[in-house]
Enzyme design. Structure first.
Site, short mmCIF file in Angstrom:
data_model
loop_
_atom_site.label_atom_id
_atom_site.label_comp_id
_atom_site.label_asym_id
_atom_site.label_seq_id
_atom_site.Cartn_x
_atom_site.Cartn_y
_atom_site.Cartn_z
N TYR A 151 0.80 -1.24 0.00
CA TYR A 151 0.00 0.00 0.00
C TYR A 151 0.83 1.28 0.00
CZ TYR A 151 -3.65 -3.34 1.20
OH TYR A 151 -4.52 -4.40 1.18
N HIS A 194 -8.64 1.93 -5.67
CA HIS A 194 -7.87 0.99 -4.83
C HIS A 194 -6.40 1.32 -4.97
CE1 HIS A 194 -11.36 -1.41 -4.02
NE2 HIS A 194 -11.67 -1.32 -5.30
O1 CA2 Z 1 -5.92 -1.64 -2.49
C1 CA2 Z 1 -6.80 -1.10 -1.82
O2 CA2 Z 1 -6.94 0.12 -1.72
C2 CA2 Z 1 -7.77 -1.98 -1.02
O3 CA2 Z 1 -9.07 -1.40 -1.12
C3 CA2 Z 1 -7.27 -1.98 0.41
C4 CA2 Z 1 -8.04 -2.91 1.33
C5 CA2 Z 1 -8.17 -4.29 0.72
O4 CA2 Z 1 -9.04 -5.09 1.53
C6 CA2 Z 1 -8.73 -4.25 -0.69
O5 CA2 Z 1 -8.75 -5.57 -1.20
C7 CA2 Z 1 -7.86 -3.38 -1.57
C8 CA2 Z 1 -7.34 -3.09 2.69
C9 CA2 Z 1 -6.87 -1.87 3.36
C10 CA2 Z 1 -5.95 -2.31 4.47
O6 CA2 Z 1 -5.25 -1.21 4.95
C11 CA2 Z 1 -4.12 -1.44 5.67
C12 CA2 Z 1 -3.70 -0.44 6.50
C13 CA2 Z 1 -2.55 -0.61 7.24
C14 CA2 Z 1 -1.83 -1.75 7.16
C15 CA2 Z 1 -2.25 -2.76 6.33
C16 CA2 Z 1 -3.40 -2.59 5.59
#
Ligand code: CA2
Length: 148
Positions: free
Chosen positions: A24, A102
């Site tokens: 991310y 995303h």
């Molecule tokens: O890629 C993206 O923006 C997502 O929408 C992010 C989501 C995921 O479930 C989708 O499949 C794709 C997850 C966000 C998780 O955020 C985090 C924050 C801190 C550390 C790890 C993950």
């Protein structure tokens, strides 16, 4: 005239920058909000309201609020992308443009991330571009929907 754009972020995005930076990136959601605030200054008469919640009910509440208050919605539904008929139904009630963003490319990850309910309603889907995806969403709205 104020052209209001709601930017709505789903669960766990409040913790961006803390873990999984390889997927991310290292920007926080606060950094992304700042980038969006800077970008919107280029579009006279437009402004953003930036939201994040871990609750599906709250996300739907903001989509309902958008019915009366927003011209367009930019939404990263996060994990609810792949599960929530309720968020899709709320977006279908909204008449204006909807852009789904995303950070990661959900088509190149686990199988369960490949399907998005929200894409059925979205006018545009932007994935795999990191925070730049939010900026691209604002550019898309400006080029397609704002009159200059
Ligand atoms: O890629 C993206 O923006 C997502 O929408 C992010 C989501 C995921 O479930 C989708 O499949 C794709 C997850 C966000 C998780 O955020 C985090 C924050 C801190 C550390 C790890 C993950």
């Amino acid at each position: 005239m104020d052209i209001k754009i709601f930017i709505i972020n789903g669960p766990n995005l409040n913790l961006l920058g803390r873990r999984e930076n390889n997927i991310y990136g290292d920007k926080t959601l606060g950094d992304i909000e700042k980038l969006c605030e800077e970008k919107i200054q280029n579009f006279a008469g437009a402004s953003i309201s930036f939201f994040q919640s871990n609750s599906e009910s709250q996300l739907i509440g903001w989509i309902h609020q958008a019915l009366d208050e927003a011209y367009a919605i930019v939404i990263n539904p996060a994990g609810y992308t792949h599960t929530s008929v309720a968020i899709l139904d709320a977006l279908r009630i909204f008449n204006g443009p909807v852009v789904e963003v995303h950070l990661s490319d959900i088509t190149q990850r686990e199988h369960f991330r490949k399907f998005s309910y929200v894409s059925e309603r979205a006018d545009k889907v932007i994935k795999g571009k990191g925070p730049e995806g939010y900026i691209e969403a604002l550019d898309f709205l400006a080029s397609k929907f704002f009159k200059s």
